[in-house]
Design a protein around this motif. Structure first.
Motif, PDB file in Angstrom:
ATOM      1  N   HIS A   1       4.197  18.491  -3.109  1.00 50.20           N
ATOM      2  CA  HIS A   1       3.477  17.835  -3.979  1.00 50.20           C
ATOM      3  C   HIS A   1       2.474  16.924  -3.690  1.00 50.20           C
ATOM      4  CE1 HIS A   1       6.244  14.487  -4.628  1.00 50.20           C
ATOM      5  NE2 HIS A   1       7.899  15.607  -4.868  1.00 50.20           N
ATOM      6  N   LEU A   2       1.758  16.138  -4.382  1.00 51.80           N
ATOM      7  CA  LEU A   2       0.672  15.290  -4.251  1.00 51.80           C
ATOM      8  C   LEU A   2       1.639  13.919  -4.336  1.00 51.80           C
ATOM      9  CD1 LEU A   2      -2.084  15.750  -6.854  1.00 51.80           C
ATOM     10  CD2 LEU A   2      -1.812  16.324  -4.677  1.00 51.80           C
ATOM     11  N   MET A   3       1.569  13.019  -3.538  1.00 57.14           N
ATOM     12  CA  MET A   3       1.795  11.425  -3.346  1.00 57.14           C
ATOM     13  C   MET A   3       2.689  11.402  -4.384  1.00 57.14           C
ATOM     14  SD  MET A   3       1.744  10.336   0.556  1.00 57.14           S
ATOM     15  CE  MET A   3      -0.023  10.175   0.146  1.00 57.14           C
ATOM     16  N   PRO A   4       3.471  10.332  -4.892  1.00 57.76           N
ATOM     17  CA  PRO A   4       3.217   9.632  -6.163  1.00 57.76           C
ATOM     18  C   PRO A   4       2.515   8.137  -5.758  1.00 57.76           C
ATOM     19  CG  PRO A   4       4.804   9.142  -4.809  1.00 57.76           C
ATOM     20  CD  PRO A   4       4.375  10.537  -4.136  1.00 57.76           C
ATOM     21  N   ASN A   5       1.268   7.089  -6.904  1.00 60.33           N
ATOM     22  CA  ASN A   5       0.735   6.832  -6.503  1.00 60.33           C
ATOM     23  C   ASN A   5       0.855   5.427  -7.133  1.00 60.33           C
ATOM     24  OD1 ASN A   5      -0.716   7.185  -4.529  1.00 60.33           O
ATOM     25  ND2 ASN A   5      -2.102   8.400  -6.165  1.00 60.33           N
ATOM     26  N   VAL A   6       1.392   4.231  -6.636  1.00 56.13           N
ATOM     27  CA  VAL A   6       1.420   2.919  -6.928  1.00 56.13           C
ATOM     28  C   VAL A   6       0.546   2.159  -6.928  1.00 56.13           C
ATOM     29  CG1 VAL A   6       3.104   1.387  -7.456  1.00 56.13           C
ATOM     30  CG2 VAL A   6       3.767   3.547  -6.760  1.00 56.13           C
TER      31      VAL A   6
ATOM     32  N   ALA B   1       8.528  10.532 -11.175  1.00 56.78           N
ATOM     33  CA  ALA B   1       8.676  10.339  -9.316  1.00 56.78           C
ATOM     34  C   ALA B   1       7.275   9.161  -8.600  1.00 56.78           C
ATOM     35  CB  ALA B   1       7.987  11.493  -8.270  1.00 56.78           C
ATOM     36  N   SER B   2       6.214   9.154 -10.139  1.00 56.68           N
ATOM     37  CA  SER B   2       5.361   7.787  -9.900  1.00 56.68           C
ATOM     38  C   SER B   2       6.467   6.607 -10.664  1.00 56.68           C
ATOM     39  CB  SER B   2       3.978   7.997 -10.574  1.00 56.68           C
ATOM     40  OG  SER B   2       3.782   8.876 -10.248  1.00 56.68           O
TER      41      SER B   2
END
Length: 999
Positions: free
Chosen positions: A28-33, A123-124
């Protein structure tokens, strides 16, 4: 760590994003922070990522020294928009989806976050260092670590909004909780006890302040010492006529010859020539340092023009000044009401008969859970048996049954529970209790809890809230509306001041900004009523009149004083939100309105108040905190009668404004009033104002209009009957029907002894039937309804009939030591003896101690005596109540006989006389008591020729002034007794003084 004070000013176009690497092999898409700054193009178009939100949230993350809890709303923009559209559709009577409400499970499935959305958002948040504690419906409760752990801001298209980074919480200052009033029901006018003060130097706090508008009426009296007493009013009605029964405010100041305002310790001795006034207690205006006093008064009958109010003003230096004020005419059939019981308050609602099965109500409490025993005491005041509620306490966020809140929280919880229980007898109440200093946002938690249950379709809030994210509140209210839940909120008790601005726009609370919330303002009310000789209300016999609850007209009072009054002494709040005006309010709000109008409607908040119980003591409840739960109870009755208790009515505001347009007689609008910024000089039915909204709703009238408001409503029928009838006395049953054209009714009564039935006659348009029970027992009542469509509906109810043969017909109370003044440490026994047509008299004893606190010391039992031992100095009042056991069984509390005995222990009386005493010079006798509670005084003077003059009936004033006309010895006899002592001088402490008058 970033220097946020510098980054906060970086142009949005130059911001950029820091992504974090995902776990190896993730599909899945990488979680962004986000840790610092970000490009606008890289962010979801959700409220959580607006410029203002980013600046605030990142600042808190970089500077927070402790862990905090935030609420994250997880959903997609498309599903949030679809939920909003659905909530609007179910609120529109012209929409095919009107009242097609959803269950919590159906709502979550159609409009809530999917499992995938929750996982992506989680996840984010995990990547940002946040920990998800729980997920309920749309809301995730999340723990965010302190800045030293270097948390970031999660960036996800599935995070719609975040609440908890801005300061948020409950409006406590001023406390928006139950307001407890002390009101006088006695006649003629009464006044508050004198305040004590030892300040030797006048406080000149009003000197230099501007009364920035001249009073409409002003009467000044110059005393012999040059002081000027002013009695004034800014209410324009004071120059013409005032509706009888409604309170009107007068104000008092005293200035010395140099124009300095002098502090006042008491304003009392209120009387009028017609003996037709009641006083609600004089008191100093806040922020005036006792130099400005108010006198709320009302007339309990018509007063023709020409009457005069007289009063006595006592300064801090004990100087006493007399003043008078010309009164306007008081007109109309209404009377000043005493605090109302729950049953009497229900007569205000316009409901001729309450249903036996009202729907459930949800309440909100902080800290202290309320006492169910106090609810029992409250309901026992009613003249007939009132079913008790079924109360379920639900402790949230770690709250416990032993939790204790701040001052005011106990009163608030008790008021909410009692008001709702009395307005909807037999209801089920879900009382959600949240801990004091809740780490979670209690408002978000409450709305979320409501969205996850299906029992209560009505929820009441008596607190104001601030700091919640508007997008979160709007979405949660859309969810509750889609589930058929109506949320009521008190508009507040602080008037329309905002941080001292003049004029200051009202501080409308966070939840009140949402149009689907039913907001409640406050009124003072009066009505034609049958009253007891004491002035207590027996029953309301005519239509209501109302005024805005608050300070009457405060136009000319100095700004700081008026603001402090509305902030501390209570006035209904209201005004305009930043939310756009909803379609149903258009045409009602003034052309200059800046947004949604608050409140929507109003109910009783001020005089006469609700006679309730707190910690076993009888108190008087008020405030918009009373208006909200009362209305919640009446709305539960309405939904039950309409057959909508299980589905609810959701956003009822469009129906209310539609009713105001098509049938304004359903509403009782305030006739005048002000709240610090907004004012009303003439209110008419069918209009709106920012203090009382549309006014008070006649819910019986709303029921009758419901078919026209909702022509597509499904047919339904409900039959209501009283819970108890008396053999040989007539009783009425009433049918409520909706969704039918030209209904015709027929009633059938089944005799409990023979099983035989009797009919009311042929089908007629009469929806009520009156019959007289012949024997005791359980009667089954059936109503059948025919209508134009050809079908027949039936409904049933049960009525219990009892005999009233056994009852108490008299009571005497005696003391083993008579009415003697006892020595400290003595013991005494009080005995009640009842005359009873039955054979089971029972007694209840209430003790009022020298501090003025009353409590039940011996509940209903056959025991006739109460022994008090080792008494300390002071005066005690023991009130004995008597009823037959059968009367108690059927809760006929209004039939109780009661008598009071007073016990004086070490009570003393001191008398001082002004000197020198000479012919034709006023002589003043001053009496003071020790160890007497709320003393009353009576005095007599025996002249040298033997002639005796009296001061009149017992009164609160211990001062008598007379002018001797001949020299000689004058004898003054002073009687003082406890304020609860029976008439006569048997319980009085006496003292004589000889006065030698020279020629």
């Amino acid at each position: 760590m970033k220097n946020w004070s510098r980054l906060a000013f970086v142009p949005l176009s130059s911001l950029f994003l820091f992504p974090l690497a995902a776990a190896a092999g993730a599909s899945h898409l990488m979680p962004n922070v986000l840790y610092g700054v970000v490009s606008a193009a890289s962010l979801p178009q959700n409220p959580a990522y607006t410029r203002a939100s980013l600046v605030r949230d990142l600042s808190v993350l970089n500077h927070s020294s402790q862990r905090r809890t935030v609420n994250v709303l997880i959903d997609s923009p498309a599903r949030v928009a679809a939920l909003q559209q659905y909530s609007q559709a179910v609120s529109n009577p012209k929409n095919p989806l009107f009242h097609h409400f959803l269950t919590p499970k159906e709502l979550d499935a159609r409009f809530g976050p999917t499992r995938a959305m929750i996982d992506r958002a989680r996840a984010s948040m995990n990547a940002a260092g946040w920990r998800v504690e729980t997920v309920k419906g749309l809301i995730a409760s999340v723990s965010v670590p302190a800045s030293r752990a270097n948390p970031g801001l999660p960036v996800s298209p599935d995070i719609w909004s975040i609440t908890g980074f801005a300061p948020h919480g409950i409006i406590r200052t001023p406390i928006r909780a139950a307001t407890i009033h002390a009101m006088a029901a006695s006649r003629p006018a009464t006044h508050a006890p004198a305040a004590t003060s030892s300040a030797p130097v006048p406080d000149l706090s009003l000197t230099g302040e501007n009364f920035h508008e001249m009073p409409v009426a002003l009467k000044q009296t110059t005393a012999a010492n040059g002081d000027v007493v002013s009695v004034m009013s800014w209410n324009p009605m004071v120059t013409s006529s005032v509706p009888a029964g409604l309170p009107i405010n007068l104000f008092v100041t005293v200035e010395d010859p140099q124009g300095n305002f002098l502090p006042i310790s008491n304003v009392g001795g209120l009387n009028d020539a017609d003996q037709a006034l009641v006083s609600y207690g004089t008191n100093a205006m806040p922020h005036s340092s006792d130099t400005l006093w108010q006198m709320p008064i009302a007339a309990w009958k018509d007063i023709p023009p020409g009457d005069t109010l007289t009063l006595q003003v006592t300064l801090n230096n004990n100087t006493t000044l007399n003043a008078s004020f010309p009164l306007p005419a008081f007109t109309g059939p209404a009377t000043a009401l005493s605090p109302l019981t729950g049953q009497q308050m229900n007569s205000v609602s316009g409901m001729t008969s309450l249903p036996s099965n009202p729907g459930a109500i949800a309440l909100f409490a902080i800290g202290t859970p309320p006492s169910v025993q106090d609810v029992t005491s409250y309901l026992q005041q009613n003249g007939t048996k009132t079913p008790s509620p079924t109360v379920h306490f639900i402790y949230e966020d770690g709250a416990t049954a032993k939790e204790y809140g701040q001052t005011g929280d106990t009163e608030e919880a008790e008021l909410d529970l009692q008001a709702a229980s009395g307005a909807a007898p037999g209801t089920t109440i879900q009382d959600y209790v949240y801990p004091e200093n809740d780490q979670n946002d209690p408002l978000i938690s409450y709305l979320t809890d409501l969205s996850q249950q299906s029992t209560a379709k009505i929820a009441s809030l008596s607190y104001g809230f601030f700091g919640e994210d508007p997008a979160t509140l709007t979405s949660l209210m859309d969810a509750l509306t889609a589930e058929g839940i109506t949320v009521l909120e008190a508009s507040g008790d602080q008037g329309a001041w905002d941080n001292g601005a003049d004029p200051g726009p009202v501080g409308v609370s966070a939840l009140e900004q949402v149009p689907s919330v039913l907001t409640l303002g406050g009124t003072d009310i009066a009505a034609p009523a049958a009253t007891a000789p004491s002035g207590a209300t027996v029953r309301i016999t005519g239509p209501l009149i109302a005024k805005v609850w608050g300070g009457d007209y405060l136009n000319g009072i100095p700004v700081a004083v008026a603001q402090a009054y509305t902030n501390q002494n209570a006035a209904t709040s209201g005004g305009y939100a930043s939310t756009p005006i909803p379609v149903w309010q258009q045409g009602f709000l003034p052309s200059g309105a800046t947004g949604l109008g608050v409140p929507d409607i109003a109910s009783v908040a001020g005089y006469p108040g609700l006679s309730g119980f707190l910690q076993g003591q009888n108190v008087v409840f008020g405030g918009t905190s009373l208006a909200a739960p009362l209305t919640a109870g009446w709305l539960a009755d309405v939904e039950s009668i309409l057959g909508l208790s299980s589905t609810g009515m959701g956003n009822i505001n469009p129906l209310l404004f539609q009713a105001a347009a098509t049938d304004p007689s359903i509403f009782t609008q305030a006739q005048w009033g002000a709240d610090g910024v907004y004012s009303l000089s003439q209110g008419t039915a069918g209009t709106w104002n920012p203090m009382t909204g549309l006014g008070m709703v006649n819910w019986g009238g709303f029921l009758r209009a419901y078919n026209n408001l909702v022509p597509s409503a499904a047919p339904g029928l409900t039959l209501t009957a009283g819970t108890e009838a008396v053999v040989g006395q007539s009783d009425t049953v009433t049918a409520y029907v909706h969704g039918l054209v030209n209904p015709l009714y027929q009633f059938q009564i089944t005799n409990p002894k023979t099983g035989s039935t009797s009919l009311s006659g042929p089908f007629t348009p009469n929806a009520s039937y009156t019959f007289t029970p012949a024997v005791p027992g359980q009667y089954r009542v059936t109503v059948s309804v025919e209508h134009t469509g050809g079908a027949t509906l039936t409904s049933h109810a049960t009525l219990y009939a009892t005999t009233s043969a056994s009852m108490v017909s008299g009571l005497t109370v005696t003391s083993t030591l008579g009415a003697r003044n006892l020595r400290p440490g003595a013991s005494v026994t009080i005995k009640g003896t009842a005359l009873d047509t039955g054979s089971h008299p029972q007694y209840q004893f209430v003790l009022r101690n020298p501090q003025g606190t009353s409590r039940i010391v011996k509940r209903w039992s056959a025991g006739q005596a109460l022994m008090l031992s080792h008494l300390k100095p002071g005066s005690y009042a023991v009130t004995v109540y008597a009823l037959d056991k059968a009367q108690i069984l059927h809760h006929r509390w209004a039939q109780a006989y009661r008598r009071t005995a007073v016990i004086n222990v070490g009570s003393r009386l001191a008398v001082t006389v002004s000197k020198p005493a000479s012919v034709n010079t006023p002589v003043t006798v001053q009496a003071r008591t020790v160890n007497l509670t709320n003393p009353l005084f009576q005095m007599s003077v025996v002249w040298p020729n033997g002639h005796k003059t009296w001061s009149g009936a017992y009164r609160h004033t211990g001062t008598l002034t007379f002018i001797p006309t001949t020299p000689g010895t004058y004898t003054v006899e002073v009687f003082a007794k406890d304020g609860m002592a029976p008439p006569g001088s048997a319980y009085a402490v006496t003292r004589r003084a000889a006065i030698q008058v020279s020629g």
